[in-house]
Design an enzyme around this catalytic site. Structure first.
Site, PDB file in Angstrom:
ATOM      1  CB  ALA A  77      -7.697  -0.424  -2.259  1.00 32.94           C
ATOM      2  N   GLY A 119      -5.626  -5.287  -1.892  1.00 39.34           N
ATOM      3  CA  GLY A 119      -7.027  -5.608  -2.149  1.00 39.34           C
ATOM      4  C   GLY A 119      -7.185  -6.568  -3.308  1.00 39.34           C
ATOM      5  CD  GLU A 137      -7.352  -7.266   1.622  1.00 36.57           C
ATOM      6  OE1 GLU A 137      -7.360  -6.214   0.940  1.00 36.57           O
ATOM      7  OE2 GLU A 137      -7.458  -7.271   2.861  1.00 36.57           O
ATOM      8  CD  GLU A 188      -2.802  -4.602   1.879  1.00 35.41           C
ATOM      9  OE1 GLU A 188      -1.798  -5.318   1.934  1.00 35.41           O
ATOM     10  OE2 GLU A 188      -3.876  -4.990   1.371  1.00 35.41           O
TER      11      GLU A 188
HETATM   12  N1  T1G Z   1      -3.636   2.786  -6.448  1.00 35.76           N
HETATM   13  C1  T1G Z   1      -3.545   3.858  -7.263  1.00 35.76           C
HETATM   14  N2  T1G Z   1      -2.572   4.036  -8.195  1.00 35.76           N
HETATM   15  C2  T1G Z   1      -1.640   3.067  -8.269  1.00 35.76           C
HETATM   16  C3  T1G Z   1      -1.671   1.929  -7.447  1.00 35.76           C
HETATM   17  C4  T1G Z   1      -2.723   1.813  -6.505  1.00 35.76           C
HETATM   18  N3  T1G Z   1      -2.845   0.766  -5.709  1.00 35.76           N
HETATM   19  N4  T1G Z   1      -0.586   1.169  -7.776  1.00 35.76           N
HETATM   20  C5  T1G Z   1       0.048   1.801  -8.756  1.00 35.76           C
HETATM   21  N5  T1G Z   1      -0.564   2.943  -9.065  1.00 35.76           N
HETATM   22  C6  T1G Z   1      -0.189   3.891 -10.108  1.00 35.76           C
HETATM   23  C7  T1G Z   1       1.153   4.535  -9.843  1.00 35.76           C
HETATM   24  O1  T1G Z   1       1.004   5.662  -9.004  1.00 35.76           O
HETATM   25  C8  T1G Z   1       1.596   4.905 -11.242  1.00 35.76           C
HETATM   26  O2  T1G Z   1       0.845   6.058 -11.608  1.00 35.76           O
HETATM   27  C9  T1G Z   1       1.060   3.752 -12.092  1.00 35.76           C
HETATM   28  O3  T1G Z   1      -0.001   3.158 -11.312  1.00 35.76           O
HETATM   29  C10 T1G Z   1       2.111   2.693 -12.383  1.00 35.76           C
HETATM   30  O4  T1G Z   1       2.640   2.311 -11.108  1.00 35.76           O
HETATM   31  C11 T1G Z   1      -7.971  -2.523   1.106  1.00 35.76           C
HETATM   32  C12 T1G Z   1      -5.885  -0.953   1.683  1.00 35.76           C
HETATM   33  C13 T1G Z   1       1.621  -2.659  -8.991  1.00 35.76           C
HETATM   34  C14 T1G Z   1       3.988  -3.329  -8.490  1.00 35.76           C
HETATM   35  O5  T1G Z   1       0.377  -1.194  -2.424  1.00 35.76           O
HETATM   36  O6  T1G Z   1       3.397  -1.756  -5.920  1.00 35.76           O
HETATM   37  O7  T1G Z   1      -5.172  -2.531  -1.372  1.00 35.76           O
HETATM   38  O8  T1G Z   1       2.801   7.610 -12.020  1.00 35.76           O
HETATM   39  O9  T1G Z   1       4.961   3.126 -11.606  1.00 35.76           O
HETATM   40  O10 T1G Z   1       6.661  -0.049 -11.397  1.00 35.76           O
HETATM   41  O11 T1G Z   1      -6.388  -4.053   1.909  1.00 35.76           O
HETATM   42  O12 T1G Z   1       2.540   0.089  -8.758  1.00 35.76           O
HETATM   43  O13 T1G Z   1       1.723   6.385 -13.926  1.00 35.76           O
HETATM   44  O14 T1G Z   1       0.466   8.201 -12.746  1.00 35.76           O
HETATM   45  O15 T1G Z   1       4.481   1.658  -9.598  1.00 35.76           O
HETATM   46  O16 T1G Z   1       5.087  -1.409 -12.903  1.00 35.76           O
HETATM   47  C15 T1G Z   1      -2.153  -2.113  -1.985  1.00 35.76           C
HETATM   48  C16 T1G Z   1       1.049  -0.503  -5.102  1.00 35.76           C
HETATM   49  C17 T1G Z   1      -2.950  -0.857  -1.989  1.00 35.76           C
HETATM   50  C18 T1G Z   1       0.474  -1.863  -4.694  1.00 35.76           C
HETATM   51  C19 T1G Z   1       3.453  -1.875 -10.448  1.00 35.76           C
HETATM   52  N6  T1G Z   1      -1.415  -2.253  -3.225  1.00 35.76           N
HETATM   53  N7  T1G Z   1       1.565  -0.523  -6.441  1.00 35.76           N
HETATM   54  O17 T1G Z   1       4.733  -1.298 -10.423  1.00 35.76           O
HETATM   55  O18 T1G Z   1       4.325   0.711 -11.930  1.00 35.76           O
HETATM   56  S1  T1G Z   1      -3.787  -0.581  -0.450  1.00 35.76           S
HETATM   57  C20 T1G Z   1      -0.181  -1.727  -3.339  1.00 35.76           C
HETATM   58  C21 T1G Z   1       2.754  -1.123  -6.728  1.00 35.76           C
HETATM   59  C22 T1G Z   1      -4.916  -1.863  -0.417  1.00 35.76           C
HETATM   60  C23 T1G Z   1      -6.615  -3.125   0.858  1.00 35.76           C
HETATM   61  C24 T1G Z   1      -5.499  -2.144   0.918  1.00 35.76           C
HETATM   62  C25 T1G Z   1       3.241  -0.965  -8.144  1.00 35.76           C
HETATM   63  C26 T1G Z   1       3.058  -2.238  -9.005  1.00 35.76           C
HETATM   64  P1  T1G Z   1       1.498   7.133 -12.646  1.00 35.76           P
HETATM   65  P2  T1G Z   1       4.198   2.004 -11.001  1.00 35.76           P
HETATM   66  P3  T1G Z   1       5.294  -0.541 -11.728  1.00 35.76           P
END
Ligand code: T1G
Length: 677
Positions: A60, A99, A102, A122
């Site tokens: 998400a 998500g 999911e 999450e």
């Molecule tokens: N939402 C918004 N922005 C995100 C994002 C996300 N989920 N993931 C990454 N970004 C942005 C990050 O801030 C950065 O922005 C750019 O993307 C590159 O990220 C309903 C509630 C995917 C392994 O927890 O683990 O789904 O600084 O530097 O090192 O059940 O990003 O360039 O402006 O980290 O190559 C669950 C979180 C969400 C994954 C890539 N998902 N992201 O790593 O790049 S909650 C996560 C990561 C959810 C549902 C629930 C990593 C990555 P900027 P980066 P990277």
């Protein structure tokens, strides 16, 4: 946002929402429309959902939490996908997370590339998988694997995913789409089982067993407890009832303090990598060969970081005995690091083959970067840098690992101040994630950008700091330690002060830290005259853990008990200096330890030493074990209310001493109600 192509009855839906295909509202709406159209289109026999760019949906959009939710929700989109009466295949590459996974689990099949990773992280954001992940994952992989994945938040690779039933086929190509389309074609027109209709394999006891085994790791965290309730529901209740319990838990966590702190930290860590005002055209310098001067604990730890990351390393010591001892210790620690990272044993030999020990500074002449890890004495460092300046090639970077000293003065000893930078590693250097990248007054943008890129290349979290005594972390630590000493002078017990911080969630208190580092660091027996508690403890032969006598007495297993001898020395010191004694409550202890840190951080921001407040949080989470579920000192102070911090500092002014300077930045932020972060 999305594109669709149809070939032989197979509709391919390709999402494109850089940088990570986060499932924001617009993307959800576009996907929902495509699914709805496909459902009613007789030409479509099966559907493939994939993503352009570097990854399948990575979750998400975390930025949306706390905003009014826009329809369709992720849960609604996922339900629409699964309800289709045509087979839907997820084409997974990169990281299918949260998500994103999911969505994939609501598809009827999942195809993944060999390098794909799949996970529900999450919990690391203080959340739970809130789009039916806690109900679908157990139905695909069984309760034991589901518990481990959802509670640890750690992803699995494609091979594991296939083994446990999360993925139906692995494709060798980098692009999963062709393989997914072929798979969809095989399944078109054939019956399939929806994930929600599957049974959960395994025994409910597996949940309790997992929590028992991981009790200490999970202590104090809200999300794992909520996830446990969802997993138990998946075992005992119908799907929709389990989803209802999941929804209630998700909303409570999302709106709770721990998740707000962890989401703050998620973006803070990524912001720290950015250098404000850096010209985008600035290219980091190439670095492949690194010299380390000093083969002691720090020098060896620093060398390990670069060896593991694939660099060639030259390590230099003063004499053969020290060099041999340093290399032997380095090899041992490298083997432990390799085991911890799951590297094959023969990788250690290959890494050691890239290490060149030497007794001569000339050995680093062709290094791209030379890092000193010698005694923390200015003269020693200046003499060394002046020598290295005459040896290393033009353009080579000279980096100091100093913890406190003035980098500009060190740079002044060379003819290349623009190529001098601080790389402040935290001990143990091969384990602690934090790297303070100290920018001297004359450090060039290119050298700074190179240092920050190197931090990433060696798996560290780099934070830019300006030059001041102690940079960001240690300067704040010094403010806390000053108060810790005052508290025991005034009657607080050592263990009360330490416990105030460990109960708060820090790994150890001020006096445990001092004993660990060594009471005699910086102590000079020639000039010591009982002027401070520390001098008196050292004069009495107390050195901390190293001789098992410090603020605590330590047994052979390092179990500790408050030292009666130290307590007597402290009380005698207070008596000799006419310091009144009183019992001091835990709340006051915590305020007097943490509020001065917040003030020092505000001064650091005022002076431009740190680029942004959230960088201070990244420093303390990664350098000192500040619990990420509290966000970091700055986030914590904002949440507490800055006016309360200012009022507390004013209330304790007498104990803060005459040198204490209340930060204007802090006072102004408190008055205006503007947060520091
Ligand atoms: N939402 C918004 N922005 C995100 C994002 C996300 N989920 N993931 C990454 N970004 C942005 C990050 O801030 C950065 O922005 C750019 O993307 C590159 O990220 C309903 C509630 C995917 C392994 O927890 O683990 O789904 O600084 O530097 O090192 O059940 O990003 O360039 O402006 O980290 O190559 C669950 C979180 C969400 C994954 C890539 N998902 N992201 O790593 O790049 S909650 C996560 C990561 C959810 C549902 C629930 C990593 C990555 P900027 P980066 P990277």
């Amino acid at each position: 946002m999305i594109s669709t192509t149809i070939d032989g009855g197979i509709l391919a839906v390709l999402a494109d929402n850089p940088p990570v295909n986060a499932l924001g509202a617009d993307l959800r709406a576009a996907l929902h429309d495509a699914i709805t159209r496909a459902s009613g289109d007789p030409a479509v026999e099966a559907i493939v959902i994939g993503c352009a760019g570097r990854t399948f949906f990575a979750g998400a959009d975390i930025r949306e939490f706390g905003q009014p939710q826009r329809e369709p929700s992720l849960v609604a989109l996922i339900a629409a996908i699964e309800a289709l009466d045509k087979p839907v295949v997820a084409a997974i590459h990169g990281t299918a997370l949260g998500g994103g996974l999911e969505v994939a689990m609501a598809c009827h099949y999942r195809i993944a590339t060999t390098t794909a990773k799949l996970g529900l992280p999450e919990v690391k954001l203080g959340l739970l998988p809130g789009a039916t992940g806690t109900q679908r994952l157990p139905r695909l992989v069984g309760i034991e694997e589901a518990c481990r994945m959802a509670v640890s938040g750690d992803p699995v690779d494609a091979t594991t995913a296939a083994r446990i039933g999360l993925v139906d086929r692995i494709v060798e190509e980098a692009d999963p789409l062709p393989g997914a389309v072929a798979f969809a074609r095989e399944r078109a027109g054939k019956p399939f089982v929806r994930t929600r209709d599957r049974a959960v394999a395994g025994e409910a006891e597996a949940i309790g067993d997992y929590f028992e085994r991981n009790r200490s790791k999970l202590r104090g965290l809200d999300a794992p407890v909520a996830i446990r309730r969802c997993l138990e529901a998946a075992m005992a209740l119908p799907f929709d009832e389990g989803v209802a319990i999941e929804r209630e838990g998700f909303v409570r966590l999302r709106d709770g303090d721990q998740s707000k702190a962890l989401r703050h930290y998620f973006f803070a860590e990524r912001a720290a990598a950015k250098i404000d005002g850096l010209d985008a055209a600035v290219e980091p310098l190439p670095v492949q060969k690194v010299g380390v001067i000093g083969a002691g604990t720090m020098g060896g730890g620093i060398a390990i970081n670069f060896l593991v990351a694939g660099f060639d390393v030259v390590i230099v010591e003063q004499d053969q005995q020290r060099l041999d001892a340093g290399v032997a210790l380095l090899r041992d620690n490298l083997a432990k690091t390799a085991r911890r990272k799951g590297l094959a044993a023969d990788r250690v030999d290959a890494m050691m083959a890239r290490l060149s020990p030497s007794l001569s500074y000339e050995a680093v002449a062709d290094c791209d970067l030379v890092i000193e890890a010698v005694f923390e004495l200015m003269d020693v460092k200046k003499t060394l840098f002046a020598t290295l300046d005459g040896i290393v090639k033009p353009g080579a970077i000279l980096a100091s690992n100093t913890s406190y000293l003035d980098l500009d003065e060190i740079a002044g000893a060379t003819g290349r101040p623009d190529s001098v930078v601080g790389l402040h590693f935290f001990s143990p250097a091969n384990i602690m994630k934090l790297l303070e990248v100290v920018r001297g007054a004359r450090t060039s943008e290119r050298v700074l950008a190179t240092a920050m890129q190197l931090a990433r290349r060696i798996g560290k979290i780099g934070v830019v700091s300006g030059v001041c005594y102690g940079f960001i972390g240690n300067r704040m630590l010094a403010a806390r330690q000053r108060q810790a000493m005052k508290l025991i002078e005034e009657g607080a017990k050592v263990i009360e002060v330490d416990r105030a911080l460990t109960d708060f969630g820090l790994p150890m208190g001020p006096f445990q830290m001092t004993d660990l580092a060594g009471l005699d660091i910086g102590w000079d027996p020639r000039t010591s005259a009982g002027r401070t508690i520390r001098e008196r403890l050292c004069e009495a032969g107390l050195r901390g853990q190293k001789n098992r006598r410090g603020f605590y007495d330590y047994d052979a297993d390092r179990n500790r008990n408050p030292s009666p001898e130290a307590e007597q020395i402290i009380r005698r010191f207070a008596e000799d200096n006419g310091i009144g004694q009183r019992a001091i409550g835990a709340d006051e202890i915590l305020e007097r330890l943490l509020y001065p840190m917040i003030n020092e951080a505000a001064l650091i921001l005022e002076e431009g030493i740190a680029q942004r407040a959230s960088d201070v949080d990244v420093v303390w989470v990664n350098g000192y074990g500040w619990p990420a579920w509290r966000g970091g000192p700055m986030f914590w102070a904002d949440s507490l209310g800055l006016a309360r911090v200012v009022e507390g500092l004013r209330h304790h002014a007498a104990s803060l001493g005459p040198d204490f300077r209340l930060s204007n930045r802090l006072v102004e932020a408190a008055a205006s109600g503007a947060p520091l972060c």
